[in-house]
Design a protein around this motif. Sequence first.
Motif, mmCIF file in Angstrom:
data_model
loop_
_atom_site.group_PDB
_atom_site.id
_atom_site.type_symbol
_atom_site.label_atom_id
_atom_site.label_comp_id
_atom_site.label_asym_id
_atom_site.label_seq_id
_atom_site.Cartn_x
_atom_site.Cartn_y
_atom_site.Cartn_z
ATOM 1 N N THR A 65 7.032 6.618 1.826
ATOM 2 C CA THR A 65 6.091 5.730 1.133
ATOM 3 C C THR A 65 6.778 4.959 0.008
ATOM 4 O O THR A 65 6.514 3.770 -0.171
ATOM 5 N N ASP A 117 2.743 -9.419 -3.191
ATOM 6 C CA ASP A 117 3.037 -8.214 -2.423
ATOM 7 C C ASP A 117 4.347 -7.556 -2.862
ATOM 8 O O ASP A 117 4.547 -6.375 -2.625
ATOM 9 N N ARG A 177 1.028 -3.851 -2.730
ATOM 10 C CA ARG A 177 -0.325 -4.234 -3.139
ATOM 11 C C ARG A 177 -1.026 -3.008 -3.693
ATOM 12 O O ARG A 177 -0.805 -1.887 -3.225
ATOM 13 N N ALA A 183 -8.542 2.997 -3.296
ATOM 14 C CA ALA A 183 -7.983 2.048 -2.320
ATOM 15 C C ALA A 183 -9.070 1.121 -1.787
ATOM 16 O O ALA A 183 -8.862 -0.095 -1.675
ATOM 17 N N TRP A 213 -4.154 -1.809 -3.457
ATOM 18 C CA TRP A 213 -4.956 -1.054 -2.500
ATOM 19 C C TRP A 213 -4.068 -0.287 -1.529
ATOM 20 O O TRP A 213 -4.363 0.854 -1.177
ATOM 21 N N PHE A 214 -2.964 -0.913 -1.112
ATOM 22 C CA PHE A 214 -2.046 -0.265 -0.179
ATOM 23 C C PHE A 214 -1.343 0.910 -0.852
ATOM 24 O O PHE A 214 -1.159 1.963 -0.249
ATOM 25 N N HIS A 215 -0.982 0.717 -2.117
ATOM 26 C CA HIS A 215 -0.339 1.777 -2.890
ATOM 27 C C HIS A 215 -1.257 3.003 -2.970
ATOM 28 O O HIS A 215 -0.828 4.135 -2.715
ATOM 29 N N TYR A 253 -9.170 -2.821 -2.468
ATOM 30 C CA TYR A 253 -9.139 -3.724 -1.318
ATOM 31 C C TYR A 253 -10.294 -4.721 -1.396
ATOM 32 O O TYR A 253 -10.107 -5.923 -1.202
#
Length: 140
Positions: free
Chosen positions: A61, A5, A70, A130, A72-74, A134
Amino acid sequence: MSTNDMPTGGKRFGYFLSILINFAMIYIANNLLVWNVPFLTNDFMRCLWAINLSFAVSIFTNFIFIFFDRKWFHSLMEAFGTVFSFLSTYVFWQVFPLDINETWVYWVNIGLVVLLVLTALSFISQIMRAIRQYRHSESA
């Protein structure tokens, strides 16, 4: 929080640099009328809230990315920021605070509409990325 992370030192520096650049952009945007930029009208003040909001979301952000990055989070947060980029472009297009000749007005309007369409497509792409990232991270 796992070590996956946390971004690398180079990435953290990049996020920090992006934060500084966005603060500089807020300063510049808020001073364009003071600096008497010849093609901007006073209506630019009506756009400034959306422009500042877009830069602020980018700062927010990037600050989060310093601590949690991460894939997907990015992508999800990039999509979130794209919504505010769309908003600021839309407000600018609607207010159109430019004092330019009619030929340029036509082309700038076309450019802004194209930019709005591309921004919307970018949002869709980022959301899809994303979701895919994920799903991949959950199956790994």
